[in-house]
Design a protein around this motif. Structure first.
Motif, mmCIF file in Angstrom:
data_model
loop_
_atom_site.group_PDB
_atom_site.id
_atom_site.type_symbol
_atom_site.label_atom_id
_atom_site.label_comp_id
_atom_site.label_asym_id
_atom_site.label_seq_id
_atom_site.Cartn_x
_atom_site.Cartn_y
_atom_site.Cartn_z
ATOM 1 N N VAL A 281 0.991 -1.226 -0.143
ATOM 2 C CA VAL A 281 0.080 0.110 -0.039
ATOM 3 C C VAL A 281 0.786 1.318 0.000
ATOM 4 C CG1 VAL A 281 -1.825 1.092 1.230
ATOM 5 C CG2 VAL A 281 -1.597 -1.040 1.276
ATOM 6 N N CYS A 299 -10.300 2.312 6.547
ATOM 7 C CA CYS A 299 -9.987 1.015 6.283
ATOM 8 C C CYS A 299 -10.186 -0.095 7.732
ATOM 9 C CB CYS A 299 -8.296 0.857 6.429
ATOM 10 S SG CYS A 299 -7.851 -0.700 6.397
ATOM 11 N N PRO A 300 -11.058 -1.061 6.883
ATOM 12 C CA PRO A 300 -11.281 -2.145 8.136
ATOM 13 C C PRO A 300 -10.340 -2.995 8.640
ATOM 14 C CG PRO A 300 -12.030 -2.859 5.883
ATOM 15 C CD PRO A 300 -11.320 -1.196 5.875
ATOM 16 N N LYS A 301 -9.437 -2.858 7.732
ATOM 17 C CA LYS A 301 -8.261 -3.655 8.340
ATOM 18 C C LYS A 301 -7.175 -2.939 9.342
ATOM 19 C CE LYS A 301 -9.331 -7.574 6.846
ATOM 20 N NZ LYS A 301 -9.685 -9.045 7.611
ATOM 21 N N VAL A 303 -5.076 -0.972 8.430
ATOM 22 C CA VAL A 303 -3.836 -0.896 7.665
ATOM 23 C C VAL A 303 -3.019 0.514 8.073
ATOM 24 C CG1 VAL A 303 -2.381 -0.559 5.456
ATOM 25 C CG2 VAL A 303 -4.484 -2.253 5.800
ATOM 26 N N PHE A 304 -3.727 1.592 8.122
ATOM 27 C CA PHE A 304 -2.958 2.854 8.499
ATOM 28 C C PHE A 304 -2.860 3.154 9.920
ATOM 29 C CE2 PHE A 304 -5.398 2.649 4.331
ATOM 30 C CZ PHE A 304 -4.373 2.891 3.488
ATOM 31 N N CYS A 324 -3.797 -5.944 4.663
ATOM 32 C CA CYS A 324 -4.605 -5.278 3.797
ATOM 33 C C CYS A 324 -5.331 -6.442 3.242
ATOM 34 C CB CYS A 324 -3.988 -4.530 2.752
ATOM 35 S SG CYS A 324 -4.969 -4.183 1.293
ATOM 36 N N SER A 325 -6.692 -6.493 2.876
ATOM 37 C CA SER A 325 -7.368 -7.587 2.515
ATOM 38 C C SER A 325 -7.792 -7.423 1.113
ATOM 39 C CB SER A 325 -8.623 -7.849 3.389
ATOM 40 O OG SER A 325 -9.439 -6.737 3.132
ATOM 41 N N LEU A 326 -7.471 -6.106 0.521
ATOM 42 C CA LEU A 326 -7.648 -5.684 -0.951
ATOM 43 C C LEU A 326 -9.099 -5.419 -0.941
ATOM 44 C CD1 LEU A 326 -5.405 -5.339 -2.758
ATOM 45 C CD2 LEU A 326 -6.575 -7.028 -4.147
ATOM 46 N N CYS A 327 -9.713 -4.937 0.115
ATOM 47 C CA CYS A 327 -11.357 -4.649 -0.010
ATOM 48 C C CYS A 327 -11.511 -3.302 -0.845
ATOM 49 C CB CYS A 327 -11.789 -4.466 1.442
ATOM 50 S SG CYS A 327 -11.384 -2.908 2.314
ATOM 51 N N ARG A 328 -10.683 -2.527 -1.025
ATOM 52 C CA ARG A 328 -10.223 -1.126 -1.968
ATOM 53 C C ARG A 328 -11.426 -0.279 -1.394
ATOM 54 N NH1 ARG A 328 -11.100 -4.260 -7.328
ATOM 55 N NH2 ARG A 328 -12.149 -5.779 -6.322
ATOM 56 N N GLU A 329 -11.812 -0.302 -0.231
ATOM 57 C CA GLU A 329 -12.484 0.571 0.467
ATOM 58 C C GLU A 329 -11.730 2.163 0.618
ATOM 59 O OE1 GLU A 329 -15.999 2.031 2.275
ATOM 60 O OE2 GLU A 329 -15.621 -0.002 1.591
ATOM 61 N N CYS A 330 -10.478 1.898 0.473
ATOM 62 C CA CYS A 330 -9.655 3.344 0.539
ATOM 63 C C CYS A 330 -9.506 3.727 -0.916
ATOM 64 C CB CYS A 330 -8.339 3.034 1.232
ATOM 65 S SG CYS A 330 -7.456 1.817 0.292
ATOM 66 N N LEU A 382 -2.790 0.602 -4.545
ATOM 67 C CA LEU A 382 -2.805 -0.699 -4.015
ATOM 68 C C LEU A 382 -1.809 -1.722 -5.003
ATOM 69 C CD1 LEU A 382 -6.521 -1.237 -2.627
ATOM 70 C CD2 LEU A 382 -4.338 -0.396 -1.389
HETATM 71 S S1 SF4 Z 1 -7.890 -2.161 0.483
HETATM 72 FE FE1 SF4 Z 1 -7.398 -0.049 1.427
HETATM 73 S S2 SF4 Z 1 -9.257 -0.088 2.810
HETATM 74 FE FE2 SF4 Z 1 -9.071 -2.186 2.215
HETATM 75 S S3 SF4 Z 1 -7.577 -3.268 3.977
HETATM 76 FE FE3 SF4 Z 1 -6.375 -2.525 1.894
HETATM 77 S S4 SF4 Z 1 -5.646 -0.419 2.737
HETATM 78 FE FE4 SF4 Z 1 -7.514 -0.907 4.032
#
Ligand code: SF4
Lengths: 424, 122
Positions: A281, A299-301, A303-304, A324-330, A382
């Motif tokens: 990231v 970010c639900p995980k 990461v930041f 990071c679960s790659l949920c792409r919320e950010c 990402l």
């Molecule tokens: S994709 Fe973005 S929001 Fe989702 S877990 Fe990874 S860093 Fe956090």
């Protein structure tokens, strides 16, 4: 007058130099791939709608026109290849495998799942079953019970083989729920290992010869040094096999043999084995103050993190990219915020942020705040690092996961060897 | 089994029975890393047949040689993976053991330190 200086004498050395001239040797020609190609080569870029550059460039000459060699030979592979064990217990293992191509990593995973041997119950001889679980269902349940026995000590039982101490493990199950008692469970702990083989007598065809059982063990499995003081049992003692009501009884014998997951999933020595690429990231600009707080919150995980720069100034940092679960919320444009209704019911806003549909019936209108487009959506990159795999192995308990992985690599080696010997 | 032409041995298709993507994809990778290879690809003609076709075209060397070299290379890569993996696991186990011992000693030390005070009864 003839000028001596103007006549150029070409020496052999110069000729050779001209022949070997390579534009990439010039000091001011940039070496390596330009950044955008290097990014494509080493990363999978995850955009908001879909990832890009997902396939590896495996052709050795792919970048030859730029003087970059894309080949992997044993030498540079050995130099770059690394393994980092993250965690290792009796059944689970996580490790980083760095510098391995996808094809080979995937081969290991496929072998772990489908081509490594283990022991599993294959034949069930039911003597008596008055429980409500039908014979075939019970047999299937028994088949899926993982057995803690090293399959390397056993041989495959082929069609014409007699079951003997080298290819069969026999378990006995005899449980009864007496009349008047309350209902009881039948757990795997009640499977008794019979080191001397089957105790069930074959119906002889009328001859007076010695009565035979369903196995022909020439010696007890007790005498194997490996099993002398740790008897073979199921990997877990608390798996429910059936339930018995008062007056019901199960008596059976189960024969376990060696097999591979390709034939039937019950022989797969792993519960699962998978890998993921290392997430990366990157914040393309500095996130300060309000933006930093927004980013951390979204970010639900987690990461930041927020870094305090003193004087009340705050900055966002990427603290745990691995999570990071790659949920792409950010990367999402954002827009609505869910505001709980007064009654405590959750409200799901529709896209656009105007209409509101309450989940449960309710009269009160919930409040939805439209936050508008986030200002920083395209400032987070990402990526996934290619050739850096986080490998996870969950063993079912027959062998430790590190042994399983080593065995998987050996299987792939054997496959190569087979091809080589067939070609020569 | 090798299918090729008699006149040109630099192009050939190899049919491997009882193999699938596991080996074929790994070998395809290694083949493509060899500068002598112009085409290295595989296909499984039908999913219910345990068979895979591997196509090898080279710049001139005999295809079977190049294919064999690829298998050899893959094998050596595996050997290397195995040795590196074993080393990493041994190192990890040793480290864990050391940590466990340290923790135990720390506990012991604390017990001795507070031994006189009857902490158990609290
Ligand atoms: S994709 Fe973005 S929001 Fe989702 S877990 Fe990874 S860093 Fe956090």
């Amino acid at each position: 007058m003839e000028s001596v200086e103007s006549r150029r004498i070409v020496t052999d050395e110069e000729k050779l130099e001209a022949k070997n001239f390579n534009i990439f040797d010039l000091p001011d020609v940039p070496k390596g791939l330009p950044p955008h190609l290097e990014l494509e080569r080493t990363r999978v870029v995850c955009k908001v709608d879909a990832p890009t550059h997902t396939t590896e460039t495996i052709y050795s000459g792919a970048y030859a026109f730029m003087g970059v060699d894309n080949s992997v030979n044993l030498e540079n592979f050995s130099e770059n290849f690394k393994v980092d064990v993250i965690s290792l217990t009796e059944t689970d293992m996580v490790f980083d495998m760095i510098g391995i191509p996808a094809g080979i990593a995937n081969a290991f995973r496929r072998i772990l799942l489908a081509e490594l041997p283990s022991m599993a119950i294959e034949k069930v001889f039911v003597v008596n079953n008055t429980s409500i679980v039908q014979d075939e269902v019970l047999a299937h349940r028994l088949g899926l019970v993982p057995i803690a026995a090293d399959p390397r000590l056993f041989e495959y039982l082929s069609e014409n083989d007699q079951p003997n101490e080298m290819n069969t493990i026999v378990f006995k199950l005899h449980v009864k729920c007496p009349k008047g008692d309350s209902r009881r469970k039948v757990l795997t702990s009640e499977l008794k290992w019979l080191p001397n083989g089957s105790e069930l007598l074959k119906e002889s065809a009328g001859g007076s010869t010695k009565q035979k059982t369903y196995t022909s063990f020439s010696r007890s499995q007790d005498s194997f040094p490996e099993f002398a003081d740790n008897p073979i049992t199921p990997s877990f003692q608390d798996i429910l096999l059936a339930k018995l009501g008062p007056g019901q009884e199960i008596e059976l014998e189960a024969h376990a043999v060696k097999g591979i997951g390709k034939t039937h999933a019950k022989w797969s020595p792993v519960a699962t084995a998978w890998y993921r690429m290392l997430p990366e990231v990157i914040l393309l600009k500095e996130f300060k103050g309000k933006h930093a707080e927004e980013l951390v919150k979204v970010c639900p995980k987690k990461v930041f993190d927020i870094e305090d720069m003193g004087q009340g100034r705050k900055r966002a940092t990427v603290a745990r990219p691995r999570d990071c679960s790659l949920c792409r919320e950010c990367l999402r444009e954002g827009g609505e915020e869910v505001v709980p209704k007064k009654g405590g019911e959750e409200v799901v806003p529709k896209k656009g942020g105007e209409e509101v549909v309450p989940k449960k019936g309710g009269e009160e209108k919930a409040e939805v705040k439209s936050k508008g487009k986030r200002e920083w959506v395209d400032q987070v990159a990402l990526r996934r690092v290619r050739n850096h795999y986080i490998f996870t192995i969950e063993s079912t308990g027959s062998q430790p996961p590190d042994v399983l992985f080593t065995e998987a690599v050996k299987v792939l080696e054997d496959k190569c060897e087979r091809v080589i010997s067939e070609l020569s | 089994m090798e299918h090729g032409s008699i006149t040109n041995n630099s192009h050939a298709t190899f049919t491997l029975t009882e193999e699938d993507h596991t080996l074929a994809n790994a070998v395809r990778f290694v083949l493509n890393q060899d500068p002598r290879v112009t085409v290295g690809a595989y296909t499984i003609p039908h999913p219910s047949h345990e068979k895979v076709n591997i196509r090898v075209q080279t710049t001139g060397d005999p295809a079977s040689e190049v294919f064999k070299d690829a298998c050899q290379e893959l094998m050596q890569i595996n050997r290397h993976v195995r040795s590196v993996f074993d080393k990493a696991v041994t190192a990890y186990k040793a480290e864990e053991e050391r940590k466990a011992k340290e923790a135990e000693e720390e506990l012991k030390r604390q017990r001795e330190l507070f031994g006189s005070m009857d902490i158990e009864s609290n």
